[in-house]
Every structure is written in structure tokens, then in C-alpha cells.
Design a protein around this motif. Structure first.
Motif, mmCIF file in Angstrom:
data_model
loop_
_atom_site.group_PDB
_atom_site.id
_atom_site.type_symbol
_atom_site.label_atom_id
_atom_site.label_comp_id
_atom_site.label_asym_id
_atom_site.label_seq_id
_atom_site.Cartn_x
_atom_site.Cartn_y
_atom_site.Cartn_z
ATOM 1 N N HIS A 35 -7.698 -8.615 1.635
ATOM 2 C CA HIS A 35 -8.907 -7.815 1.425
ATOM 3 C C HIS A 35 -8.622 -6.356 1.038
ATOM 4 C CE1 HIS A 35 -10.734 -11.271 3.438
ATOM 5 N NE2 HIS A 35 -11.885 -10.855 2.954
ATOM 6 N N THR A 36 -7.427 -5.860 1.351
ATOM 7 C CA THR A 36 -7.149 -4.454 1.075
ATOM 8 C C THR A 36 -5.886 -4.250 0.234
ATOM 9 O OG1 THR A 36 -5.744 -4.068 3.018
ATOM 10 C CG2 THR A 36 -8.127 -3.870 3.337
ATOM 11 N N LYS A 37 -5.064 -5.307 0.082
ATOM 12 C CA LYS A 37 -3.783 -5.242 -0.626
ATOM 13 C C LYS A 37 -2.795 -4.287 0.048
ATOM 14 C CE LYS A 37 -5.021 -8.256 -3.549
ATOM 15 N NZ LYS A 37 -4.578 -9.637 -3.291
ATOM 16 N N LEU A 38 -3.041 -3.938 1.303
ATOM 17 C CA LEU A 38 -2.102 -3.113 2.042
ATOM 18 C C LEU A 38 -0.992 -3.987 2.616
ATOM 19 C CD1 LEU A 38 -4.540 -0.795 4.035
ATOM 20 C CD2 LEU A 38 -3.114 -0.123 2.111
ATOM 21 N N ARG A 39 0.246 -3.556 2.421
ATOM 22 C CA ARG A 39 1.372 -4.275 3.007
ATOM 23 C C ARG A 39 1.686 -3.665 4.382
ATOM 24 N NH1 ARG A 39 5.776 -4.906 -1.760
ATOM 25 N NH2 ARG A 39 5.113 -2.880 -2.477
ATOM 26 N N ILE A 40 1.990 -4.518 5.334
ATOM 27 C CA ILE A 40 2.227 -4.080 6.704
ATOM 28 C C ILE A 40 3.684 -3.642 6.867
ATOM 29 C CG2 ILE A 40 2.152 -4.715 9.148
ATOM 30 C CD1 ILE A 40 -0.592 -4.724 7.814
ATOM 31 N N VAL A 41 3.869 -2.422 7.368
ATOM 32 C CA VAL A 41 5.207 -1.895 7.619
ATOM 33 C C VAL A 41 5.363 -1.646 9.116
ATOM 34 C CG1 VAL A 41 6.810 0.005 7.191
ATOM 35 C CG2 VAL A 41 5.296 -0.797 5.358
ATOM 36 N N LEU A 42 6.286 -2.346 9.743
ATOM 37 C CA LEU A 42 6.579 -2.072 11.148
ATOM 38 C C LEU A 42 7.798 -1.146 11.184
ATOM 39 C CD1 LEU A 42 5.800 -5.559 12.735
ATOM 40 C CD2 LEU A 42 4.294 -3.604 12.368
ATOM 41 N N TRP A 43 8.811 -1.465 11.937
ATOM 42 C CA TRP A 43 9.997 -0.603 11.971
ATOM 43 C C TRP A 43 11.184 -1.404 12.481
ATOM 44 C CZ3 TRP A 43 5.779 0.004 15.210
ATOM 45 C CH2 TRP A 43 5.973 -0.298 16.564
ATOM 46 N N ASN A 55 -10.789 0.743 5.887
ATOM 47 C CA ASN A 55 -11.437 1.311 4.702
ATOM 48 C C ASN A 55 -11.819 2.775 4.893
ATOM 49 O OD1 ASN A 55 -11.341 -0.447 2.593
ATOM 50 N ND2 ASN A 55 -13.543 -0.720 2.429
ATOM 51 N N ALA A 56 -12.289 3.108 6.107
ATOM 52 C CA ALA A 56 -12.657 4.502 6.395
ATOM 53 C C ALA A 56 -11.429 5.400 6.288
ATOM 54 C CB ALA A 56 -13.273 4.597 7.788
ATOM 55 N N THR A 57 -10.291 4.898 6.774
ATOM 56 C CA THR A 57 -9.047 5.677 6.714
ATOM 57 C C THR A 57 -8.551 5.784 5.274
ATOM 58 O OG1 THR A 57 -8.535 4.813 8.922
ATOM 59 C CG2 THR A 57 -6.762 5.947 7.748
ATOM 60 N N LYS A 58 -8.614 4.678 4.534
ATOM 61 C CA LYS A 58 -8.225 4.706 3.121
ATOM 62 C C LYS A 58 -9.075 5.710 2.338
ATOM 63 C CE LYS A 58 -7.450 1.063 0.643
ATOM 64 N NZ LYS A 58 -7.656 -0.250 -0.005
ATOM 65 N N LYS A 59 -10.371 5.713 2.646
ATOM 66 C CA LYS A 59 -11.301 6.574 1.908
ATOM 67 C C LYS A 59 -10.984 8.051 2.123
ATOM 68 C CE LYS A 59 -16.235 7.429 1.077
ATOM 69 N NZ LYS A 59 -16.070 8.902 1.012
ATOM 70 N N ILE A 60 -10.731 8.425 3.384
ATOM 71 C CA ILE A 60 -10.487 9.853 3.637
ATOM 72 C C ILE A 60 -9.164 10.287 3.015
ATOM 73 C CG2 ILE A 60 -9.304 9.698 5.908
ATOM 74 C CD1 ILE A 60 -11.138 12.094 6.742
ATOM 75 N N ILE A 61 -8.185 9.380 2.975
ATOM 76 C CA ILE A 61 -6.906 9.694 2.317
ATOM 77 C C ILE A 61 -7.136 9.925 0.825
ATOM 78 C CG2 ILE A 61 -4.653 8.761 1.629
ATOM 79 C CD1 ILE A 61 -4.578 7.295 4.342
ATOM 80 N N LYS A 62 -7.909 9.026 0.206
ATOM 81 C CA LYS A 62 -8.163 9.151 -1.229
ATOM 82 C C LYS A 62 -9.017 10.376 -1.539
ATOM 83 C CE LYS A 62 -9.482 6.634 -5.354
ATOM 84 N NZ LYS A 62 -9.934 5.370 -5.953
ATOM 85 N N ASP A 63 -10.032 10.643 -0.702
ATOM 86 C CA ASP A 63 -10.897 11.802 -0.923
ATOM 87 C C ASP A 63 -10.112 13.108 -0.882
ATOM 88 O OD1 ASP A 63 -13.041 10.129 -1.161
ATOM 89 O OD2 ASP A 63 -13.891 10.537 0.818
ATOM 90 N N ILE A 64 -9.123 13.189 0.011
ATOM 91 C CA ILE A 64 -8.374 14.433 0.180
ATOM 92 C C ILE A 64 -7.215 14.549 -0.807
ATOM 93 C CG2 ILE A 64 -6.872 15.717 1.789
ATOM 94 C CD1 ILE A 64 -8.668 14.631 4.064
ATOM 95 N N THR A 65 -6.529 13.438 -1.047
ATOM 96 C CA THR A 65 -5.313 13.497 -1.877
ATOM 97 C C THR A 65 -5.513 12.976 -3.300
ATOM 98 O OG1 THR A 65 -4.531 11.279 -1.278
ATOM 99 C CG2 THR A 65 -3.956 13.093 0.214
ATOM 100 N N GLY A 66 -6.563 12.180 -3.504
ATOM 101 C CA GLY A 66 -6.794 11.598 -4.825
ATOM 102 C C GLY A 66 -5.998 10.337 -5.073
#
Length: 285
Positions: free
Chosen positions: A199-207, A164-175
Motif C-alpha cells: 500500500h505504501t511501497k515502503l521497504r522495512i529496515v530493521l538493524w 501516511n501522515a508521517t510521509k506527508k509531513i516529510i514530503k511537505d517539508i523536504t519536497g
């Protein structure tokens, strides 16, 4: 012969430089030994079941495509404010790597996905690099807050707080809010994947293809390895923190461009998948 203070300082500096060089050589040797015994170095995904893949929660295989397009991805940046306390040395890192990678992508009109560390965006330089990533049409995903912390080993509430902390800083900077995540080192377990998605709706991307730039491969070695393993729908792992990554990227993009390969973001790769309707359905919960 008596050494003066200035001579002694030069000697100490030379000695420290040699020790640092020996340390780097030792690290490289250890990495080569690891590579010898673990030739593929792909993420451990056996604990994630097929249902998660069919629901589009986790991506760890080539995504079926009608045309030859691939997704280049970059972890650990932005490089402007590197803080890699868990590593032995910063000598192989380049604080301008993210901007150099962006320059190369722009040259080839290529789009990519960047999985960023939140702490690297907390400075003005890091925020500027993140804004540039977005402004030039690339995708931004969550990696973690700090790479020195193994977030997957934490409790689920601690993992949630880190993401969440990482998501927040991304949204704060990029919108914009990210929709993808790649856990550090590709380490993930079934229960953690389900928790993160619910809880976050983030999909996991490996490689599917690793450039092995973290093993300090030469440009030639990395390019040959990528070319030997790449196929339509591949997700290529690189890191926008190493000094050699922009050189490797430029060389591989040039060679693939000559074969009319298209370079897109991970989300675009998913969107364009010929199996999208039956394979990448997201369960509502």
C-alpha cells in the motif's frame, strides 16, 4: 527549629530531585536486568519469511558489500521538540541531539539515515532540523507519527493512516517522499509487512547492530558493543534524542575512519550491494 517558606521550598525541591534521581537509577537497573537476560536485543523477525527478504521488502541482515561500508541510522527524532509522554523521565534526552549528531556526521563526511517521528516535525524547530537533515545529504525514512503509540498493534487502516501522515509531513517539508520505514521497536509481523509494502511501497529496515544507547550505556560501553558486532554491510541503530549519542557517534566514527570504513545511507548500502541483482529485486504489484 522552624522552617521558613523558602526553606521548605528548598527542602521540597531537594526531595523531588532525589526522588527523580532514584527513579532514574531504578529505570537503569531494570534495563540492565533486561539486558542480562536478553543479551542480543535484536528485533523479533522470525515471523517475517525469507521471501520477503529476497524481494527486498525487509532488511534485517548485513547487506553484502564489496567494500567495507556501513549504514548508521537514527530513530525517534528530530529531537528539537521531544514529546515522550510514554517514558518515565526526559532527563536523559537532549533537545539538541539531532543537531549535534549532524555536526558529528559533517565532521567525518559521513552520510546516515534518519527514521523520524512525524509529530516531532510539526513545530518550526522540528521542521528546521528535518530540512537540515535533507540539505546535508542524509536519507529520511518513516518511523511513525508518535512513538508513544504502538502502531503495529493497530488495525491495518490505522497503520496506513499513521504512516501516511508521517510521509506527508516529510514530503511537505523536504519536497521528497521517503522510501524506507522502520517500525517502532523493530516490531513487525508478516501480514503487516506485506500490507505496508503493497500500500505504501515502503521497504522495512530493521538493524543488525544496536548501539544500546536507549539503555543509557556509557560512550565506552556503546563503542565497544558496536565494534564487537559490526561487519561490512551492517546497519547500526542509534537514537538522535539522547545526550550521550553524539559523543558515542564521534568516537566510533573516528575509530572506524582509521580503518577506512565508509559511512553511507541505507539506500546506498542496498544500491552498492554485490548481491543486488539477485537478492534485492522488488516485485511489481
Amino acid at each position: 527549629m522552624k522552617l521558613s517558606i523558602s526553606h521548605y521550598s528548598i527542602y521540597q525541591s531537594y526531595k523531588a530531585s532525589n526522588l527523580s534521581k532514584m527513579k532514574r537509577q531504578l529505570i537503569n537497573l531494570i534495563k540492565k536486568i533486561i539486558l542480562h537476560f536478553i543479551p542480543t536485543l535484536r528485533p523479533s523477525i522470525e515471523r517475517c519469511n525469507e521471501e520477503q527478504r529476497t524481494l527486498g521488502i525487509i532488511f534485517d541482515k548485513p547487506i553484502p558489500q564489496d567494500t567495507y561500508q556501513v549504514a548508521f541510522t537514527f530513530d525517534d527524532g528530530p529531537s528539537s521538540t521531544l514529546n515522550r509522554a510514554h517514558d518515565f523521565t526526559l532527563s536523559d534526552y537532549d533537545r539538541d541531539s539531532t543537531h549535534k549528531v549532524l555536526d558529528v556526521l559533517k565532521e567525518f563526511n559521513a552520510k546516515a539515515t534518519f527514521f523520524i517521528c512525524g509529530e516531532h516535525c510539526a513545530s518550526p524547530e522540528g521542521a528546521e532540523a528535518l530540512k537540515r537533515i535533507q540539505q546535508e545529504g542524509h536519507e529520511i525514512g518513516v518511523h511513525c507519527w508518535s512513538h508513544s503509540e504502538n502502531i503495529i498493534a493497530n488495525s491495518l487502516p490505522a497503520i496506513y493512516e499513521n504512516i501516511n501522515a508521517t510521509k506527508k509531513i516529510i514530503k511537505d517539508i523536504t519536497g521528497t517522499e521517503p522510501t524506507l520505514m522502520r517500525p517502532p521497536r523493530g516490531e513487525i509481523e508478516k501480514v503487516t509487512t506485506q500490507f505496508i509494502f503493497s500500500h505504501t511501497k515502503l521497504r522495512i529496515v530493521l538493524w543488525t547492530v544496536a548501539s544500546r544507547d536507549w539503555l543509557l550505556y556509557t560512550t565506552e560501553q556503546s563503542v565497544n558493543h558496536i565494534k564487537s558486532n559490526i561487519e561490512p554491510g551492517s546497519i547500526i541503530l542509534m537514537h538522535d534524542i539522547y545526550h550521550n549519542t553524539p559523543h558515542t557517534l564521534k568516537r566510533i566514527l573516528k575509530e572506524l575512519s582509521e580503518q577506512n570504513v565508509k559511512f553511507v545511507t541505507v539506500s546506498q548500502l542496498i544500491e552498492d550491494s554485490k548481491s543486488k541483482d539477485k537478492y534485492f529485486q522488488i516485485k511489481n504489484s
